[in-house]
Design a protein around this motif. Sequence first.
Motif, PDB file in Angstrom:
ATOM      1  N   VAL A 353       0.864  -1.094  -0.063  1.00 38.44           N
ATOM      2  CA  VAL A 353      -0.004   0.183  -0.061  1.00 38.44           C
ATOM      3  C   VAL A 353       0.962   1.373   0.039  1.00 38.44           C
ATOM      4  CG1 VAL A 353      -1.791   1.306   1.401  1.00 38.44           C
ATOM      5  CG2 VAL A 353      -1.800  -1.139   1.198  1.00 38.44           C
ATOM      6  N   LEU A 354       0.556   2.072  -0.836  1.00 42.18           N
ATOM      7  CA  LEU A 354       1.587   3.393  -0.846  1.00 42.18           C
ATOM      8  C   LEU A 354       0.411   4.544  -0.377  1.00 42.18           C
ATOM      9  CD1 LEU A 354       3.846   4.584  -3.593  1.00 42.18           C
ATOM     10  CD2 LEU A 354       1.857   6.065  -3.379  1.00 42.18           C
ATOM     11  N   THR A 355       1.145   5.321   0.474  1.00 43.47           N
ATOM     12  CA  THR A 355       0.430   6.596   0.793  1.00 43.47           C
ATOM     13  C   THR A 355       1.315   7.961   0.398  1.00 43.47           C
ATOM     14  OG1 THR A 355       1.067   6.495   3.126  1.00 43.47           O
ATOM     15  CG2 THR A 355      -0.868   5.596   2.553  1.00 43.47           C
ATOM     16  N   VAL A 356       0.620   8.976   0.244  1.00 47.71           N
ATOM     17  CA  VAL A 356       1.358  10.138  -0.048  1.00 47.71           C
ATOM     18  C   VAL A 356       0.744  11.256   0.755  1.00 47.71           C
ATOM     19  CG1 VAL A 356       2.128  11.872  -1.778  1.00 47.71           C
ATOM     20  CG2 VAL A 356       1.896   9.412  -2.332  1.00 47.71           C
ATOM     21  N   GLU A 357       1.416  11.973   1.739  1.00 47.46           N
ATOM     22  CA  GLU A 357       1.164  12.752   2.281  1.00 47.46           C
ATOM     23  C   GLU A 357       1.711  14.421   1.943  1.00 47.46           C
ATOM     24  OE1 GLU A 357       1.715  12.175   6.500  1.00 47.46           O
ATOM     25  OE2 GLU A 357       0.251  10.493   6.418  1.00 47.46           O
ATOM     26  N   SER A 358       1.386  15.358   1.468  1.00 46.41           N
ATOM     27  CA  SER A 358       1.785  16.635   1.110  1.00 46.41           C
ATOM     28  C   SER A 358       1.036  17.772   1.440  1.00 46.41           C
ATOM     29  CB  SER A 358       2.344  16.457  -0.166  1.00 46.41           C
ATOM     30  OG  SER A 358       3.232  17.658  -0.860  1.00 46.41           O
ATOM     31  N   ALA A 359       1.517  18.891   1.346  1.00 45.87           N
ATOM     32  CA  ALA A 359       0.656  20.159   1.385  1.00 45.87           C
ATOM     33  C   ALA A 359       1.650  21.337   1.130  1.00 45.87           C
ATOM     34  CB  ALA A 359       0.200  20.269   2.910  1.00 45.87           C
ATOM     35  N   PRO A 360       1.225  22.362   0.305  1.00 47.73           N
ATOM     36  CA  PRO A 360       2.274  23.610   0.291  1.00 47.73           C
ATOM     37  C   PRO A 360       2.763  24.133   1.426  1.00 47.73           C
ATOM     38  CG  PRO A 360      -0.219  23.689  -0.826  1.00 47.73           C
ATOM     39  CD  PRO A 360      -0.197  22.529   0.192  1.00 47.73           C
ATOM     40  N   GLY A 361       4.300  24.182   1.181  1.00 46.45           N
ATOM     41  CA  GLY A 361       4.954  24.409   2.129  1.00 46.45           C
ATOM     42  C   GLY A 361       5.385  23.551   3.143  1.00 46.45           C
ATOM     43  N   ARG A 362       4.922  22.161   3.260  1.00 44.28           N
ATOM     44  CA  ARG A 362       4.976  21.369   4.370  1.00 44.28           C
ATOM     45  C   ARG A 362       5.767  20.049   3.756  1.00 44.28           C
ATOM     46  NH1 ARG A 362      -0.197  21.056   7.777  1.00 44.28           N
ATOM     47  NH2 ARG A 362       1.326  19.754   9.204  1.00 44.28           N
ATOM     48  N   GLY A 363       6.398  20.339   2.552  1.00 39.78           N
ATOM     49  CA  GLY A 363       7.013  18.869   2.248  1.00 39.78           C
ATOM     50  C   GLY A 363       6.258  17.791   1.688  1.00 39.78           C
ATOM     51  N   THR A 364       6.712  16.681   1.455  1.00 41.24           N
ATOM     52  CA  THR A 364       6.089  15.225   0.936  1.00 41.24           C
ATOM     53  C   THR A 364       6.599  14.245   1.699  1.00 41.24           C
ATOM     54  OG1 THR A 364       5.567  16.689  -1.127  1.00 41.24           O
ATOM     55  CG2 THR A 364       5.322  14.190  -1.179  1.00 41.24           C
ATOM     56  N   THR A 365       5.764  13.203   1.983  1.00 40.29           N
ATOM     57  CA  THR A 365       6.006  12.090   2.494  1.00 40.29           C
ATOM     58  C   THR A 365       5.574  10.905   1.820  1.00 40.29           C
ATOM     59  OG1 THR A 365       6.497  12.847   4.630  1.00 40.29           O
ATOM     60  CG2 THR A 365       6.281  10.615   4.450  1.00 40.29           C
ATOM     61  N   VAL A 366       6.621  10.021   1.223  1.00 46.59           N
ATOM     62  CA  VAL A 366       6.007   8.934   0.549  1.00 46.59           C
ATOM     63  C   VAL A 366       6.238   7.744   1.221  1.00 46.59           C
ATOM     64  CG1 VAL A 366       6.085   7.659  -1.772  1.00 46.59           C
ATOM     65  CG2 VAL A 366       6.359   9.870  -1.903  1.00 46.59           C
ATOM     66  N   ARG A 367       5.201   6.805   1.382  1.00 46.77           N
ATOM     67  CA  ARG A 367       5.231   5.577   2.222  1.00 46.77           C
ATOM     68  C   ARG A 367       4.950   4.620   1.571  1.00 46.77           C
ATOM     69  NH1 ARG A 367       6.595   4.463   7.729  1.00 46.77           N
ATOM     70  NH2 ARG A 367       5.521   2.618   8.463  1.00 46.77           N
ATOM     71  N   VAL A 368       5.707   3.280   1.620  1.00 47.73           N
ATOM     72  CA  VAL A 368       5.015   1.915   1.196  1.00 47.73           C
ATOM     73  C   VAL A 368       5.299   1.136   2.194  1.00 47.73           C
ATOM     74  CG1 VAL A 368       5.359   0.244  -0.534  1.00 47.73           C
ATOM     75  CG2 VAL A 368       5.715   2.675  -1.080  1.00 47.73           C
ATOM     76  N   GLU A 369       4.030   0.348   2.418  1.00 49.33           N
ATOM     77  CA  GLU A 369       4.062  -0.630   3.484  1.00 49.33           C
ATOM     78  C   GLU A 369       3.733  -2.159   2.682  1.00 49.33           C
ATOM     79  OE1 GLU A 369       1.479  -0.088   6.649  1.00 49.33           O
ATOM     80  OE2 GLU A 369       2.989   1.654   7.352  1.00 49.33           O
ATOM     81  N   VAL A 370       4.582  -2.988   3.008  1.00 48.48           N
ATOM     82  CA  VAL A 370       4.269  -4.548   2.337  1.00 48.48           C
ATOM     83  C   VAL A 370       4.862  -5.427   3.173  1.00 48.48           C
ATOM     84  CG1 VAL A 370       6.629  -4.508   1.107  1.00 48.48           C
ATOM     85  CG2 VAL A 370       4.638  -5.767   0.193  1.00 48.48           C
ATOM     86  N   SER A 371       4.017  -6.641   3.155  1.00 48.80           N
ATOM     87  CA  SER A 371       4.392  -7.746   3.858  1.00 48.80           C
ATOM     88  C   SER A 371       5.692  -8.407   3.102  1.00 48.80           C
ATOM     89  CB  SER A 371       3.327  -8.907   3.762  1.00 48.80           C
ATOM     90  OG  SER A 371       3.726 -10.126   4.575  1.00 48.80           O
ATOM     91  N   GLY A 372       6.537  -8.533   4.188  1.00 50.21           N
ATOM     92  CA  GLY A 372       7.875  -8.743   3.555  1.00 50.21           C
ATOM     93  C   GLY A 372       8.061 -10.397   3.087  1.00 50.21           C
TER      94      GLY A 372
END
Length: 372
Positions: A353-372
């Motif tokens: 599952v990929l999630t992306v959190e971002s907002a103007p002036g607050r940077g961006t975080t890309v996160r992926v979670e997966v069962s190894g």
Amino acid sequence: MTSERDEILHAVSSAVLAVTRHLSVREVLQVIVRSAQRLLDARYAALGVPDDDGSFAEFVAEGLTDKQWDAIGPLPRQHGMLGAMLREGAPVRLPDLREDPRFEWWPKAHPVMKDFLGVPIRDGDEVLGIIFLANKRTPGAEFTQADQELLTLFAAHAAIALANARLYESGRELAMLEERNRMARELHDAVTQKLFSLRLSAQAAGTMLEKAPDRAAAELANVQRLAGEALAELRAVIVELRPAELDRHGLAETLRKHVRLLDRLHPPVVSFACAELPPLRPEVEVAMLRVAQEALHNALRHSGAGEVAVRLTYEGGTLALTVRDDGAGFEPGESRGLGLVSMRDRAEAVGGVLTVESAPGRGTTVRVEVSG
């Protein structure tokens, strides 16, 4: 002089035999360094192979403990005496290295080196590396002109061993790449045939659904079987097309090297942190590496970030990749062209599952979670 020549021949023979035993370039470098250290009775010996980024692609040393290496820190860069020798391509012999104007500094944990002898390892006009020795073991002794001539002769033969090791590794990697590509083509053809058969079976089931439900059910069972086979073969394609670096180093080390290179090439500070990872599924390693590369590309090219942090963690059976930047960020819906669809597809292909959190002036975080 005869005994010295015998020692040279023995030392060179060891380095050349290291190649014929199919050892890696690094192992050949270690043989060369140990041979030179023994040949000239030095306390410390090292050999550095330069890269294109101002550092050393390989650097091996004798005379230091693992604890000392850890305390010294990262590989040296091409500054000071090492940089001067790479630029000038000439031997250097000094009674006290610290008094030469080309000497700059050492890390705090670096051992004190006094008498010094360094010789370039050359292949024609190309400097393949530098071999240098420090601190004669005999109290009060220094390196002599005869020592310099001896090490220069040894370096000429070491260049042959090193060049041959490089050729052998390149040939082996090329053969592996050709074999992987051949297998990938075969798997691709097999998957294509499976998908074509699956489509025909689905169409047949659709036409029989009302008039011959039993036969339609049999065709649908065939669809399920073909879909499972196609999925298995698609995963095999992913494995065969995975970067060779993953085979040699695994996900953590491959990503660490990639981040280190980007940190040198781009103005933002790019950092990497990783917890201890268990063995991972090959397709998961490929997906995580590609998502990380895409996210890093976005952060470095588009965000205007000053810092980019990459982190790999593994908790409770879940592998998590996070790429966070302190850049400009963006509004939801403005992410076109940032490869998010591609990253999401890669994550979902391995059950992630990929999630992306971002907002103007607050940077961006890309996160992926997966069962190894």
